[in-house]
Write a protein that holds these residues in place. Sequence first.
Motif, short mmCIF file in Angstrom:
data_model
loop_
_atom_site.label_atom_id
_atom_site.label_comp_id
_atom_site.label_asym_id
_atom_site.label_seq_id
_atom_site.Cartn_x
_atom_site.Cartn_y
_atom_site.Cartn_z
N SER A 46 7.56 2.97 1.35
CA SER A 46 6.49 3.93 1.03
C SER A 46 5.63 3.52 -0.16
CB SER A 46 7.11 5.30 0.76
OG SER A 46 7.93 5.25 -0.38
N LYS A 47 5.93 2.40 -0.79
CA LYS A 47 5.13 1.96 -1.93
C LYS A 47 3.72 1.64 -1.45
CE LYS A 47 5.13 -1.16 -5.82
NZ LYS A 47 5.80 -2.25 -6.51
N GLY A 48 2.72 2.19 -2.14
CA GLY A 48 1.34 1.96 -1.79
C GLY A 48 0.80 2.94 -0.76
N ARG A 49 1.63 3.85 -0.31
CA ARG A 49 1.19 4.87 0.64
C ARG A 49 0.87 6.15 -0.11
NH1 ARG A 49 2.88 2.88 5.98
NH2 ARG A 49 4.44 1.28 5.63
N GLU A 50 0.21 7.05 0.57
CA GLU A 50 -0.22 8.30 -0.03
C GLU A 50 0.93 9.32 -0.02
OE1 GLU A 50 -3.95 11.35 0.59
OE2 GLU A 50 -3.98 9.43 1.60
N HIS A 51 1.40 9.71 -1.21
CA HIS A 51 2.49 10.66 -1.36
C HIS A 51 1.95 12.02 -1.75
CE1 HIS A 51 5.92 7.80 -1.40
NE2 HIS A 51 4.97 6.95 -1.77
N GLY A 52 2.66 13.07 -1.39
CA GLY A 52 2.26 14.41 -1.78
C GLY A 52 3.20 15.45 -1.22
N PRO A 70 -2.02 15.94 -2.53
CA PRO A 70 -1.53 14.61 -2.94
C PRO A 70 -0.98 14.62 -4.37
CG PRO A 70 -3.91 14.67 -3.01
CD PRO A 70 -3.47 16.00 -2.45
N ASP A 71 -0.04 13.70 -4.63
CA ASP A 71 0.50 13.53 -5.98
C ASP A 71 -0.47 12.75 -6.86
OD1 ASP A 71 2.79 14.87 -5.29
OD2 ASP A 71 3.97 13.05 -4.95
N ASP A 72 -1.11 11.77 -6.30
CA ASP A 72 -2.04 10.93 -7.06
C ASP A 72 -3.47 11.43 -6.83
OD1 ASP A 72 -2.17 10.24 -4.42
OD2 ASP A 72 -1.74 8.13 -4.70
N PRO A 73 -4.43 10.85 -7.51
CA PRO A 73 -5.81 11.33 -7.34
C PRO A 73 -6.40 10.92 -5.99
CG PRO A 73 -5.74 9.50 -8.88
CD PRO A 73 -4.33 9.83 -8.54
N ALA A 74 -6.02 11.63 -4.97
CA ALA A 74 -6.57 11.45 -3.64
C ALA A 74 -7.10 12.80 -3.18
CB ALA A 74 -5.49 10.94 -2.68
N THR A 75 -7.75 12.81 -2.06
CA THR A 75 -8.34 14.06 -1.60
C THR A 75 -7.31 14.92 -0.86
OG1 THR A 75 -9.04 13.02 0.45
CG2 THR A 75 -10.62 13.02 -1.35
N PRO A 76 -7.23 16.20 -1.21
CA PRO A 76 -6.35 17.09 -0.46
C PRO A 76 -6.87 17.28 0.97
CG PRO A 76 -7.15 18.14 -2.48
CD PRO A 76 -7.87 16.85 -2.33
N ARG A 77 -5.99 17.59 1.87
CA ARG A 77 -6.38 17.78 3.27
C ARG A 77 -5.91 19.15 3.74
NH1 ARG A 77 -5.00 11.88 5.86
NH2 ARG A 77 -5.86 10.67 4.16
#
Length: 159
Positions: A46-52, A70-77
């Motif tokens: 899962s390293k490098g994948r979008e976690h949340g 998401p846990d990191d600064p990505a867009t919520p869906r």
Amino acid sequence: MKRARASKRNDALLYAQRAAMGLVAALLLAAGFWSSWSTAQHVILSKGREHGTLTVTGCSTDVCTGRYAPDDPATPRDRVTIEKSVAVDKGAVLSVVLKPGTAEAVRTGPAGTLHAWLPLAGALVLAALVIGGGLRMTRTAWAAGAVGGVLLVGTFFAL
């Protein structure tokens, strides 16, 4: 002379039976691994994948949908799907990882890892019957059955 031929024929049949049973057991295990790997690769690698986290808002017969944060600064869906399991209820908050390029989520953590390997667990239990009955390798059969059973029970309690 006839006894020697009959003995060789019986030996050949025994070897053919063992080869066939070994092939069936190997096929069961390969199919279980292949079926598990399609989900497990996203949990294990899962390293490098979008976690949340996924908050389940509704379920149909085979998938559940919900909002993804998401846990990191990505867009919520607003709409992400996850395979329905017995432990997923409306309102549940699950730690997930998204499959690359899709809106499909896979559960992470110990419960997600065990759930991903569930097909392999079933294949181990089935292969144990073939190994014990067809190959007459009782210790190996008990070991394979025990590992499969522990995975099945562990998944039941983890979910």
